[in-house]
Design an enzyme around this catalytic site. Structure first.
Site, PDB file in Angstrom:
ATOM      1  N   GLU A 246      70.132  43.579  68.923  1.00 24.16           N
ATOM      2  CA  GLU A 246      70.806  43.506  67.847  1.00 24.16           C
ATOM      3  C   GLU A 246      71.052  41.848  67.476  1.00 24.16           C
ATOM      4  O   GLU A 246      71.714  41.222  68.121  1.00 24.16           O
ATOM      5  CB  GLU A 246      72.306  44.250  67.600  1.00 24.16           C
ATOM      6  CG  GLU A 246      72.822  44.401  66.294  1.00 24.16           C
ATOM      7  CD  GLU A 246      74.195  43.776  66.127  1.00 24.16           C
ATOM      8  OE1 GLU A 246      74.176  42.637  65.462  1.00 24.16           O
ATOM      9  OE2 GLU A 246      75.145  44.315  66.578  1.00 24.16           O
TER      10      GLU A 246
ATOM     11  N   ASN B 175      80.724  35.680  69.067  1.00 25.47           N
ATOM     12  CA  ASN B 175      81.507  35.740  67.752  1.00 25.47           C
ATOM     13  C   ASN B 175      82.425  36.765  67.529  1.00 25.47           C
ATOM     14  O   ASN B 175      83.508  36.572  66.996  1.00 25.47           O
ATOM     15  CB  ASN B 175      80.376  35.821  66.691  1.00 25.47           C
ATOM     16  CG  ASN B 175      79.517  36.826  66.589  1.00 25.47           C
ATOM     17  OD1 ASN B 175      79.294  37.242  67.761  1.00 25.47           O
ATOM     18  ND2 ASN B 175      79.101  37.263  65.704  1.00 25.47           N
TER      19      ASN B 175
ATOM     20  N   CYS C 298      77.201  38.511  62.174  1.00 24.23           N
ATOM     21  CA  CYS C 298      75.740  38.810  62.012  1.00 24.23           C
ATOM     22  C   CYS C 298      75.646  39.479  60.442  1.00 24.23           C
ATOM     23  O   CYS C 298      74.554  39.431  59.751  1.00 24.23           O
ATOM     24  CB  CYS C 298      75.040  39.192  63.137  1.00 24.23           C
ATOM     25  SG  CYS C 298      75.874  40.762  63.676  1.00 24.23           S
TER      26      CYS C 298
END
Ligand code: ADP
Length: 478
Positions: A252, A154, A285
Site C-alpha cells: 500500500e 504516519n 496517503c
C-alpha cells in the site's frame, strides 16, 4: 526503553516472548519539540533470523488452534487496546505528532476494531464447500506461515493493527518491523499482545532502520508473506527483494487523491471536507490533495474553503484546540517547503499559507496553492505535508482527465448531488476507492487497495484472507 510522560515502554526487540537488545541503538525523538523519548535497538540479519525462527516455532500450534481457538485471545487483545486507550493515544501523539483528540476519539477504537473484526470474520469465512461440481470442492483457507509486516510512521497504530488483525486471525505468526521514526506505539502493542495471552513467538517485533533490519526481513527465505505500507520507492525495493523467493507481497503505497467538486454539490460540506485534508499535517496517503473545482462555482468554493483553512490552528498536538501538529522530522519539513517554494517560483500562488509556521521548525502552515500546472511536481508527486493544490475544470471530461493524470490511484472524492453523474464519473476515475459526497469512510468489510503506483494487492474483509492465506481446494470424489 522509551518513556513518554508516566508511561514506560519496553522497546527492545520482542522475540519469542523475550526482550532482546542489539549493540547499537537509534534515538527516538518526539516531533512535538524534538526531545528524545528513548531508544530502540538497531536490528541486523542475526536478530531478524532469530525472530523468524521464533515465529516459525510458534506457527504450528497457532495455526492448528483454528479460528475459534484464536478468537478468545484476539478479543482479549482488542479489549486491552481499549483499556489502554489513554496511554496508547498519548504515546502515539508524542511519538509521531498525531492529534491527541483524534487518537482518543477514533484511532484507538479503530485499532481495537481491526483486531476484533478479523477475529470474528475468521469464524465465518475460513472455509467453504462448493457442492455443485463433479467432485465436492472443499475450499480451505490455510494460514500462509510467517508474515513480515512493515509499517510507516504516519499512522503506526492504525496501520499495524490493520495488518496484525487479519494475519493473526488467519493463523499466521508475525514479525513486525515498526517505523524507526515512530516505534513506540507498536512496542506498547507488543506488551499488550503478551498480556492478552497470545503465545510466545506469535507476535515478534524487530526494530531498526529500514535499510538494515527491514531489508534483512524482506530478503529472508523464511518469510511467507510481506505486507508493507509506505513510500513507492521502498515498495519497489520490497517487491524486488520478494521476487528472489517469489514471496507474495501486498503493497500500500502513496497517493495523490483528487477531490472533485461539481457545481451542483453541497459547497459547504465540500469546503469543510477540503479543509479536513490537512489532518495529520497532511501526512496521510489517502489525503485528497488535489482539489478540482468546477469553474462555474470555483470562486465561491474557494471563499468557503479559505474560511475554514484560515481558522485552522497549528501547534502542539496534545492541546484540544490544535488542528495541525508537526511534521515528522526536519528533513520532512524541508522537503515540504521545497515543494512549495519551487511551485511558487514557477508562478503558482499560495492563497493560504505557503511557509513554515512560527509554532516551531517542524510545523508548517496549512497551504493551498493555485495556478499550478498539471505537469508540475506539486501536482504529480506526493508532498506528504499540509499542502493542497487548487485547479478548475469546465466539464466532466476535463475533470476526469485531470483526476486520472497522475501515476497514483489510491482514492478519490466526488462531490455532486446528481447520482447519475456520481456513477458516470465514479466509473471513469482510476482509483481503488472513490467516495461520493464523503471522504475517509472505511468499512472494514470493504476492499481497499490502490491502482497504479499506489499499490499492489487488495486488503480488507475477505480480501485480507485471500492474501494472508494459502487458498487450497481439497477436491473429493462424490
Ligand atoms: P516513509 O517515507 O513513510 O518513512 P518508507 O517507505 O521509507 O516510508 O518507510 C516505511 C517503512 O518501511 C518503515 O518501517 C521503514 O523502516 C521501512 N523500510 C524502509 N526501507 C526499507 C527496506 N529497504 N526494506 C524494508 N523495509 C524498509
Amino acid at each position: 526503553m522509551i518513556k513518554i510522560d508516566h508511561i514506560q515502554i519496553a522497546s527492545d526487540h520482542l522475540i519469542g516472548g523475550r526482550y532482546v537488545p542489539s549493540d547499537s541503538t537509534i534515538d527516538v525523538f518526539s516531533p512535538i519539540d524534538e526531545t528524545v523519548t528513548g531508544a530502540v535497538p538497531d536490528g541486523d540479519d542475526a536478530i531478524v533470523d532469530e525472530a523468524i525462527r521464533a515465529a516459525r516455532e510458534a506457527f504450528n500450534d497457532w495455526a492448528k488452534a483454528g479460528p475459534a481457538g484464536r478468537h478468545k485471545s484476539l478479543l482479549k487483545f482488542a479489549a486491552l487496546i481499549r483499556e489502554n486507550a489513554d496511554d496508547l493515544a498519548l504515546v502515539e501523539c508524542v511519538d509521531n505528532g498525531g492529534l491527541l483528540k483524534a487518537l482518543r476519539a477514533r484511532v484507538i477504537e479503530r485499532s481495537a476494531q481491526n483486531i476484533e473484526f478479523f477475529a470474528n470474520l475468521a469464524l465465518e469465512l475460513l472455509g467453504e464447500v462448493i457442492a455443485g461440481g463433479p467432485n465436492v470442492d472443499n475450499v480451505r483457507y490455510e494460514p500462509a506461515g510467517v508474515c513480515a509486516l512493515i509499517t510507516p510512521w504516519n499512522a503506526p497504530l492504525m496501520l499495524t493493527t490493520w495488518k496484525i488483525g487479519p494475519a493473526l486471525a488467519a493463523g499466521n505468526t508475525i514479525v513486525i518491523k515498526p517505523p524507526e521514526l515512530a516505534p513506540a506505539s507498536c512496542a506498547l502493542l507488543g506488551q499488550l499482545a503478551a498480556q492478552a495471552g497470545l503465545p510466545d513467538g506469535v507476535v515478534n517485533i524487530v526494530h531498526g532502520r529500514g535499510a538494515k533490519s527491514g531489508q534483512a526481513l524482506i530478503e529472508h527465505p523464511g518469510v511467507d508473506r510481506i505486507s508493507f505500507t509506505g513510500s513507492p520507492e521502498t515498495g519497489r525495493i520490497i517487491a524486488t527483494a520478494a521476487a528472489a523467493h517469489l514471496t507474495p507481497v501486498s503493497l500500500e503505497l502513496g497517493g495523490k487523491s483528487p477531490l472533485v467538486v461539481f457545481r451542483n454539490a453541497d459547497l459547504d460540506k465540500a469546503a469543510a471536507t477540503i479543509a479536513h485534508q490537512y489532518f495529520n499535517a497532511g501526512q496521510v496517503c489517502l489525503a485528497g490533495t488535489r482539489v478540482l473545482a468546477d469553474a462555474a462555482t470555483a470562486e465561491d468554493l474557494l471563499a468557503r474553503t479559505l474560511n475554514h483553512v484560515e481558522r485552522l490552528i497549528v501547534g502542539d498536538p496534545r492541546l484540544p484546540d490544535t488542528d495541525i501538529g508537526p511534521l515528522i522530522s526536519r528533513e520532512q519539513a524541508a522537503r515540504v517547503d521545497g515543494f512549495v517554494r519551487r511551485a511558487v517560483e514557477a508562478g503558482a500562488v499560495a492563497v493560504a499559507g505557503g511557509a513554515p509556521s512560527d509554532a516551531g521548525p517542524l510545523y508548517y502552515e496549512p497551504t493551498l496553492i493555485r495556478d499550478v500546472r498539471q505537469d508540475s511536481e506539486i501536482v504529480q508527486n506526493e508532498v506528504f505535508g499540509p499542502v493542497l493544490t487548487w485547479q478548475t475544470f469546465v466539464n466532466e471530461d476535463e475533470a476526469v482527465a485531470l483526476a486520472n493524470d497522475t501515476k497514483y490511484g489510491l482514492a478519490a472524492s466526488l462531490w455532486t448531488n446528481d447520482s447519475d453523474q456520481a456513477h458516470r464519473v465514479g466509473s471513469e476515475i482510476r482509483a481503488g476507492t472513490v467516495w461520493v459526497n464523503s471522504f475517509f469512510v472505511r468499512n472494514l468489510a470493504a476492499p481497499f487497495g490502490g491502482f497504479g503506483e499506489s499499490g499492489v494487492g487488495i486488503e480488507g474483509g475477505r480480501w485480507s484472507f485471500d492474501f494472508y492465506c494459502n487458498v487450497k481446494n481439497l477436491s473429493v470424489n462424490k
